[in-house]
Each structure stands twice: as structure tokens, then as C-alpha cells.
Design a protein around this motif. Sequence first.
Motif, short mmCIF file in Angstrom:
data_model
loop_
_atom_site.label_atom_id
_atom_site.label_comp_id
_atom_site.label_asym_id
_atom_site.label_seq_id
_atom_site.Cartn_x
_atom_site.Cartn_y
_atom_site.Cartn_z
N HIS A 71 0.87 -1.68 -0.54
CA HIS A 71 -0.24 0.23 -0.04
C HIS A 71 0.95 1.04 -0.15
CE1 HIS A 71 -3.10 2.87 0.70
NE2 HIS A 71 -3.17 3.03 1.87
N LEU A 72 1.73 1.28 0.51
CA LEU A 72 2.74 2.14 1.16
C LEU A 72 3.79 2.68 -0.99
CD1 LEU A 72 3.72 4.87 2.70
CD2 LEU A 72 5.24 3.32 3.86
N ARG A 73 3.53 1.43 -0.91
CA ARG A 73 4.97 1.75 -2.21
C ARG A 73 3.96 2.03 -3.24
NH1 ARG A 73 5.88 -3.53 -1.07
NH2 ARG A 73 4.59 -4.73 -2.91
N ASP A 74 2.15 2.11 -2.78
CA ASP A 74 1.54 2.22 -4.57
C ASP A 74 1.84 3.44 -4.24
OD1 ASP A 74 -1.54 1.58 -6.18
OD2 ASP A 74 -1.46 3.29 -4.91
N LEU A 75 0.99 4.39 -3.03
CA LEU A 75 0.63 5.30 -3.08
C LEU A 75 2.13 6.23 -3.05
CD1 LEU A 75 -0.96 5.99 0.36
CD2 LEU A 75 -1.83 6.02 -1.71
N ALA A 76 3.73 5.89 -2.59
CA ALA A 76 4.45 6.79 -3.07
C ALA A 76 5.40 7.10 -4.72
CB ALA A 76 5.73 6.03 -2.75
N GLN A 77 4.33 5.77 -5.29
CA GLN A 77 4.29 5.52 -6.47
C GLN A 77 3.90 6.76 -6.99
OE1 GLN A 77 7.20 4.16 -8.05
NE2 GLN A 77 6.28 4.32 -10.86
N ARG A 78 2.44 7.31 -7.11
CA ARG A 78 1.53 7.96 -7.20
C ARG A 78 2.47 9.73 -6.70
NH1 ARG A 78 -3.65 5.46 -8.42
NH2 ARG A 78 -3.81 3.29 -7.49
N LYS A 79 2.58 9.62 -5.94
CA LYS A 79 3.40 10.36 -5.65
C LYS A 79 4.68 11.27 -5.86
CE LYS A 79 7.09 13.42 -2.35
NZ LYS A 79 7.90 13.07 -2.26
N ASP A 120 -20.20 20.62 1.80
CA ASP A 120 -18.97 20.67 1.34
C ASP A 120 -18.17 20.07 1.91
OD1 ASP A 120 -20.36 23.69 1.97
OD2 ASP A 120 -20.33 22.97 4.62
N PRO A 121 -16.73 20.03 1.21
CA PRO A 121 -15.53 19.47 1.30
C PRO A 121 -14.97 19.43 3.07
CG PRO A 121 -15.09 21.81 0.47
CD PRO A 121 -16.80 21.77 0.42
N ILE A 122 -14.09 18.89 2.93
CA ILE A 122 -13.81 18.23 4.55
C ILE A 122 -12.37 18.07 3.98
CG2 ILE A 122 -15.78 17.86 4.70
CD1 ILE A 122 -14.35 14.61 5.25
N ARG A 123 -11.29 18.66 5.01
CA ARG A 123 -10.08 18.57 5.12
C ARG A 123 -9.85 16.92 5.50
NH1 ARG A 123 -5.67 21.43 9.79
NH2 ARG A 123 -4.24 20.80 8.73
N GLY A 124 -8.64 16.66 4.42
CA GLY A 124 -8.15 15.19 4.72
C GLY A 124 -7.32 15.13 5.37
N LYS A 125 -7.22 15.15 6.25
CA LYS A 125 -5.46 15.54 6.86
C LYS A 125 -4.61 13.83 6.91
CE LYS A 125 -3.33 16.60 11.44
NZ LYS A 125 -3.39 17.75 13.10
N PRO A 126 -5.25 13.47 7.55
CA PRO A 126 -4.15 11.94 7.37
C PRO A 126 -3.52 10.95 6.25
CG PRO A 126 -6.53 11.11 8.00
CD PRO A 126 -6.86 12.39 7.78
N PHE A 127 -4.47 11.72 4.91
CA PHE A 127 -4.25 11.27 3.89
C PHE A 127 -2.75 11.62 3.06
CE2 PHE A 127 -8.69 11.31 4.19
CZ PHE A 127 -9.26 10.01 4.27
N TYR A 128 -2.29 10.35 2.76
CA TYR A 128 -0.71 10.20 2.55
C TYR A 128 -0.49 11.18 0.60
CZ TYR A 128 4.03 8.88 0.61
OH TYR A 128 5.26 8.11 -0.02
N LEU A 129 -2.04 11.17 0.34
CA LEU A 129 -1.14 12.17 -1.25
C LEU A 129 -1.74 13.59 -0.32
CD1 LEU A 129 -3.06 9.67 -3.63
CD2 LEU A 129 -0.73 10.07 -3.22
N LEU A 130 -1.99 13.88 0.14
CA LEU A 130 -2.73 15.37 0.60
C LEU A 130 -0.92 16.08 1.71
CD1 LEU A 130 -6.61 15.08 1.39
CD2 LEU A 130 -5.28 16.06 -0.91
N ASN A 131 -0.62 15.34 1.87
CA ASN A 131 0.28 15.42 2.41
C ASN A 131 0.93 16.01 2.18
OD1 ASN A 131 -0.07 15.40 5.99
ND2 ASN A 131 -1.53 13.94 5.01
N LYS A 132 1.79 14.79 1.35
CA LYS A 132 3.07 14.33 0.41
C LYS A 132 3.52 15.05 -1.46
CE LYS A 132 5.30 11.42 3.36
NZ LYS A 132 6.13 12.02 4.27
N ILE A 133 2.79 14.91 -1.91
CA ILE A 133 2.59 16.17 -2.22
C ILE A 133 2.52 17.31 -2.95
CG2 ILE A 133 1.01 16.59 -5.22
CD1 ILE A 133 0.55 13.42 -5.10
#
Length: 269
Positions: A146-154, A211-224
Motif C-alpha cells: 500500500h505504501l509503495r503504491d502511494l509513493a509511486q503516485r506521489k 461542503d469539502p472537508i479537510r483530509g488530514k491523514p491522507f498520504y497524497l494530500l500530505n506528500k504531493i
Amino acid sequence: MRQSEALEPHTATQSQSHRSKEQPRLRSGLRLKLIIAAASILLLLTAGDTAVIHATASRTNPQAEQPEKRQHMLGHDQRMILIDAGHGGIDGGTSYGSILEKDITLAISRRLFLLLRADGFDTILNRTGDYAPSDENLWLRSRSRHLRDLAQRKELAETLPANVVVSIHINWAKSPSKHGPLVLYRQEGRSFLLARTIQDQLNQLYRMKNDPIRGKPFYLLNKITATTVIVEAGFVSSPADREKLCTPKGQEEIAEAIANGIAAYLMEV
């Protein structure tokens, strides 16, 4: 997707050396290089067209040579949009019976890609088939697929580099009455503006007032680095939402709403 993409600890693992495992990595690496090469060619062609327009204007209008503020046409100022089709391959995402999130996100993302390109936007789709980006990971060694997948997208977003990243996902809830679209943003002005414009368009489609909400814990929002949002296009657990999510007409309407939201954002910034 279920709300579980929190940051995970980095754990190193030794690289595999067996030839039967190297061949898929080589094919996957080639696919990634082709995506990046296509983006580079697209930017070069765009830059070339702009240069021809400027040269013609200079010959026909002497004032064109003077420095001035000029207005970019949308899609022709080298702002790269990356469409992230959520999940894929071994990672089916959430589901309802035989309906898999990965299939819906790919169908919507393909339509979104075509709509944005037709409108003149420089757009890249990071997954064009049913495979997992973790299979072609070149940047992170981790036991967590899962983390390799997210890192590749980032890292693809950083390598292009993308200016806007829109990650497409599908939601799920225990209650079938919970329905409607939801756009997640990070605590940053541009991300919120993008989420707001996309949410407004999807609200019109679904006849809702979310309303849109803050997605604080999500990898892509934090890393890109680029302006990034996650679009939960609806609940696969909701009978009403499935009518849109699982039909070509509904998928086209969702893609068009997201495209309109992206265009509205780019007109503002």
C-alpha cells in the motif's frame, strides 16, 4: 475508498533478485518511463506552438515585441493536470458485491482525461489499465504494498511535475442511506479552492449541499507538492449513487462535473 490511508512507517526490505520477478519490474518501469516521456513531449509541443504564435505576432505587430502582461488561454500555459485513478490491479479498493472501486475510478478517470484534453488542458492519466502502481515502484523499498503504491503516485506527480493532482476514489459506508460526493483537501488555500469548485459542481449533479472537508491523514494530500485533492465521487454502498457510479451515462456526468470544477479553479488562480 475506506478512510484508512493514514501515514505508515517506512520499513526497508532487501530487493528481489530472482529473474522471474525482475521481468514484471522491467515492464512496469518501461510503462512509467513512457508516461513521463509522453508528458515531456506534450510540454515541448505546447511550448513550440506558443513560440510560433509569438513570432508571428512580432512580425505583424511591432507593439507585440514590447514587454506586457498577457493572458494565457486555459490549457496552454504549461500547467500540468495529473489524474490519479485510485487503486488498481491487486488493490480493488472498496466494493459492493462484484462491483469494485478500481474499475469505477478508472472509467471515470478515463472520461475525465478525455474531457480535459478536449478542452485544451495538458493532462496525464497515471493508470490506463487494471494494474497496481506498486508493481512499478522505483522510489521506495517497503514491505507495505500500500505504501509503495502511494509513493509511486506521489513521485510521478513530482517528476512530471504536475501543478494540479486530482485523485479519484469511491466511498463506502455501513448505512446504505449515506450518499453523495465528497472532496477532501489539505490545509492550504489552493487545495481548498480546488476542492470547493469541484464540490460545487458535483453538488449540482447530485442535488446536494455538501461542503469539502479537510483530509488530514491522507498520504497524497500530505506528500504531493502540487495542489492536490481527493474526490470521493459517491458511495458504492448507496443504491442511488450506484446508478451514477456504475453506468456510462452517470460516469460521464461525474467526469464532466469534475472537469468543470477544475476549469473553474484554474480561472480563479
